[in-house]
Design an enzyme around this catalytic site. Structure first.
Site, mmCIF file in Angstrom:
data_model
loop_
_atom_site.group_PDB
_atom_site.id
_atom_site.type_symbol
_atom_site.label_atom_id
_atom_site.label_comp_id
_atom_site.label_asym_id
_atom_site.label_seq_id
_atom_site.Cartn_x
_atom_site.Cartn_y
_atom_site.Cartn_z
ATOM 1 N N CYS A 1 0.886 -1.168 0.000
ATOM 2 C CA CYS A 1 0.000 0.000 0.000
ATOM 3 C C CYS A 1 0.911 1.201 0.000
ATOM 4 O O CYS A 1 1.553 1.493 1.006
ATOM 5 C CB CYS A 1 -0.909 0.013 1.228
ATOM 6 N N CYS B 1 -0.418 4.244 2.453
ATOM 7 C CA CYS B 1 -0.291 4.092 3.920
ATOM 8 C C CYS B 1 0.140 2.667 4.193
ATOM 9 O O CYS B 1 1.272 2.309 3.912
ATOM 10 C CB CYS B 1 -1.575 4.473 4.654
ATOM 11 N N SER B 2 -0.732 1.831 4.727
ATOM 12 C CA SER B 2 -0.311 0.463 5.040
ATOM 13 C C SER B 2 -1.504 -0.485 5.007
ATOM 14 O O SER B 2 -1.591 -1.388 5.831
ATOM 15 C CB SER B 2 0.366 0.421 6.398
ATOM 16 N N CYS B 3 -2.428 -0.277 4.054
ATOM 17 C CA CYS B 3 -3.599 -1.145 3.934
ATOM 18 C C CYS B 3 -3.145 -2.596 3.769
ATOM 19 O O CYS B 3 -2.193 -2.874 3.047
ATOM 20 C CB CYS B 3 -4.446 -0.712 2.744
#
Lengths: 196, 88
Positions: free
Chosen positions: A104, A107-109
């Site tokens: 991602c 962000c950090s999905c």
């Protein structure tokens, strides 16, 4: 604006909202904690390991999983909701010719309910920025050297969907049970930064 | 929900760098790709961040690394709202 969808302002708003709801007696803080704890308890990479192992032993399940993962997961008692918002899942399959890796960049999905909390490196700027532009080099840093003939498909979970990689079944595992196969799967294998 | 694009269609992403939240990453702005599937209907993130709910078709769009970065033989696939896309 920036390339991040930094969640700190929204986190602050959520905290304020939570405090307001508690103050008005509309929300019991213990109730919220219970829901979150139950979700965190169910969210484990062991779920993803089971999905991969089932797909290896059951070709019909594998086909359903690749076609519509959200509909296939309940066959194993799993879902992408966990009491929270249901997210769309795409399972992408590694083959001899194609290797998939997920990231991602904004962000950090991450498919939390299937893989548990994400590793620190997954959230790092180094991984997020480099794996989209130089995946072969990044995978080599993880110790995975792919043949030149293997194409790499990077999946950026930049919006609403989440991804999980279905690794190739290791060779010489024809006699293993589904549970033994599940024990061979790794979290990095399901992200695409390792082979299984 | 009407769908402007079908699988196989060639599209170009927006070059606009908005001053609000968006889910079109910098590296994929003004680039040409191919629709490889539909990814559901979701509120446009740019507007929902402003409290406005406007559901819109999202597409899976695949880009060649060379188109995005000028090098590489891999592909990158993103989920992109219809507003981010125009005909090639």
């Amino acid at each position: 604006m920036s390339d991040d969808h930094d969640d700190s302002p929204i986190a602050a708003r959520v905290r304020e909202l939570e405090a307001m709801l508690e103050e008005k007696g509309l929300l019991d803080p213990r109730e919220l904690d219970q829901v979150l704890e139950a979700f965190a308890h169910r969210a484990s990479p062991a779920n993803g390991f089971r999905v991969a192992a089932r797909a290896w032993v059951d070709p019909a399940f594998r086909a359903r999983l690749l076609e519509n993962a959200n509909e296939a997961l309940p066959e194993l008692g799993l879902s992408m909701g966990g009491g929270l918002q249901v997210q769309r899942l795409h399972v992408v399959e590694n083959t001899e010719d194609v290797h998939n890796v997920i990231v991602c960049t904004l962000c950090s999905c991450y498919p939390l309910s299937l893989l548990g909390p994400s590793p620190t490196w997954y959230k790092s700027t180094a991984y997020r920025s480099k794996v989209v532009s130089h995946p072969r080099e990044v995978l080599e840093q993880f110790g995975l050297t792919l043949p030149e003939t293997t194409r790499i498909d990077v999946w950026d979970a930049n919006a609403e969907s989440r991804y999980m990689v279905l690794p190739r079944r290791p060779e010489g595992t024809e006699d293993l049970s589904e549970a033994e196969l599940a024990a061979k799967v790794t979290r990095n294998g399901l992200i695409g930064t390792a082979a299984v | 929900m009407s769908e402007r694009y079908r699988t196989g269609d060639r599209v170009r992403t927006s070059t606009v760098d908005p001053d609000h939240h968006t889910r079109l990453p910098h590296y994929a702005r003004g680039r040409r790709g191919t629709v490889i599937g539909h990814d559901g209907v979701h509120p446009l993130a740019d507007l929902s961040a402003q409290g406005i709910q406007q559901p819109q078709q999202v597409y899976l769009v695949r880009f060649a690394a060379r188109e995005l970065f000028g090098h590489g033989d891999h592909s990158v696939t993103l989920s992109l709202w219809e507003d981010y896309l125009s005909d090639e």
